[in-house]
Design an enzyme around this catalytic site. Structure first.
Site, PDB file in Angstrom:
ATOM      1  N   SER A 100       0.853  -1.192   0.000  1.00 19.63           N
ATOM      2  CA  SER A 100       0.000   0.000   0.000  1.00 19.63           C
ATOM      3  C   SER A 100       0.883   1.234   0.000  1.00 19.63           C
ATOM      4  CB  SER A 100      -0.927  -0.006   1.219  1.00 19.63           C
ATOM      5  OG  SER A 100      -0.199  -0.116   2.428  1.00 19.63           O
ATOM      6  N   GLY A 112      -0.311   4.648  -0.136  1.00 19.65           N
ATOM      7  CA  GLY A 112      -1.000   5.899   0.155  1.00 19.65           C
ATOM      8  C   GLY A 112      -1.550   6.536  -1.102  1.00 19.65           C
ATOM      9  N   GLY A 127      -5.037   1.055   5.432  1.00 18.81           N
ATOM     10  CA  GLY A 127      -4.322  -0.144   5.003  1.00 18.81           C
ATOM     11  C   GLY A 127      -5.041  -1.413   5.413  1.00 18.81           C
ATOM     12  N   ASP A 128      -5.676  -1.396   6.579  1.00 19.39           N
ATOM     13  CA  ASP A 128      -6.442  -2.560   7.033  1.00 19.39           C
ATOM     14  C   ASP A 128      -7.652  -2.780   6.135  1.00 19.39           C
ATOM     15  OD1 ASP A 128      -4.639  -2.511   9.175  1.00 19.39           O
ATOM     16  OD2 ASP A 128      -5.973  -1.243  10.367  1.00 19.39           O
TER      17      ASP A 128
END
Length: 327
Positions: free
Chosen positions: A220, A222, A251-252
């Site tokens: 990931s 951003g 991110g989760d």
């Protein structure tokens, strides 16, 4: 059924501030508390989208009692492993431009019996599971190879394992060959000792992680989207967001979207991007379902020269996976 394990859960307090001035009295505009820890966040995102999920968590002390009450309130299917010590209370200070300052407590220390009970609880939930998710930091008393043990357990039971952590816990899980790891850019840099500044360098770093044991890497990035690198090659995608409210839990949500998808690798990455985009538009981590209308771009023709907008220097390697700064 997807099973998540959170050895170091927390109750997270979020405070909205107009500004943050160190060394001064800062007055919040609004605040609230949520059940948290990375595995809990993944489970809540899956639950919000109607994906069958069960969360295995530890809980002890007054904060643990609060966590149990909160989880009951969400309707999430949770298996709680009692421990003696109080679990963590974390705080997120959120400013209007989306800047978040987090203060995470290290968490409790588990004794041998509590760790054994946690392992037994996870083992008892693997029958029929289609993924096991090992996420977040490790509490005291738990060795850095704990997630590696769970990867091996999943392998024995025929359940693929996804690992989302950092530091030694992430590094030591690789030799067990997890089906998926989900580092962010900082964690990818820390893991490989490189400083990716372009999409091509992210792909190279992810390939290095695969050579060290991970079967697939979902990185990931951003505002730069996400890169998926697996045995079929590399994919890059993005889902632009007009307004970022908070990046906490994004991110989760991305990992949850990937695992919750029943599609192919392109469909899974698309779901990951949509769920992540939905998360950054929210103040907290209790995700509302992402809309299929979210604009997503995915390609296997990765522009390797494309510079990252938020590249950061690689942090110094840590010597311990305990008490790190992951939720």
């Amino acid at each position: 059924m997807i099973v998540t394990v959170t050895a170091n859960p927390s109750v997270d307090r979020t405070v909205l501030l107009d500004d943050l001035v160190l060394g001064a009295v800062n007055r919040g505009r609004r605040s609230w508390s949520e059940p948290s820890g990375k595995g809990v966040n993944v489970a809540l995102a899956l639950h919000a989208h109607g994906v069958p999920v069960r969360a295995v968590v530890t809980a002890g002390g007054p904060v643990g009692a609060q966590l149990r009450q909160m989880l009951d309130g969400t309707g999430l299917d949770a298996v709680v492993v009692p421990i003696a010590a109080d679990i963590r209370s974390n705080i997120s200070l959120t400013q209007p431009d989306g800047t978040v300052t987090k203060v995470n407590e290290p968490g409790p220390r588990l004794d041998a019996d509590e760790l054994g009970a946690l392992l037994a609880a996870v083992a008892g939930e693997l029958t029929g599971a289609r993924w096991l998710v090992c996420a977040g930091s490790l509490p005291g008393g738990v060795s850095a190879d704990f997630y590696g043990e769970l990867v091996a357990l999943g392998e024995q039971r025929g359940v693929p394992v996804a690992v989302d952590t950092s530091g030694s816990a992430l590094a030591e899980s690789l030799s067990a060959r997890p089906a998926l790891v989900k580092p962010n850019l900082t964690e990818l840099a820390e893991l490989t000792g490189t400083t990716p500044t372009t999409l091509g360098e992210v792909v190279e770093a992810a390939q290095e992680v695969r050579r060290r044991g991970a079967r697939a890497v979902l990185a990931s990035l951003g505002a730069d989207g996400a890169v998926l690198v697996d045995a079929e090659g590399a994919l890059w995608g993005e889902a632009p967001v007009k307004t970022v409210v908070s990046t906490v839990g994004a991110g989760d949500a991305m990992l949850a979207g990937y695992l919750g998808s029943r599609g192919d690798r392109v469909g899974a990455l698309g779901a990951a991007l949509r769920w992540g985009a939905a998360a950054v538009g929210l103040e907290g981590t209790l995700l509302v379902p992402a809309t299929a209308a979210a604009e997503v771009t995915i390609t296997d023709a990765v522009d390797t020269a494309r510079p990252l907008r938020h590249a950061e220097p690689a942090p110094a390697p840590r010597t311990s996976g305990l008490g790190d700064d992951r939720p």
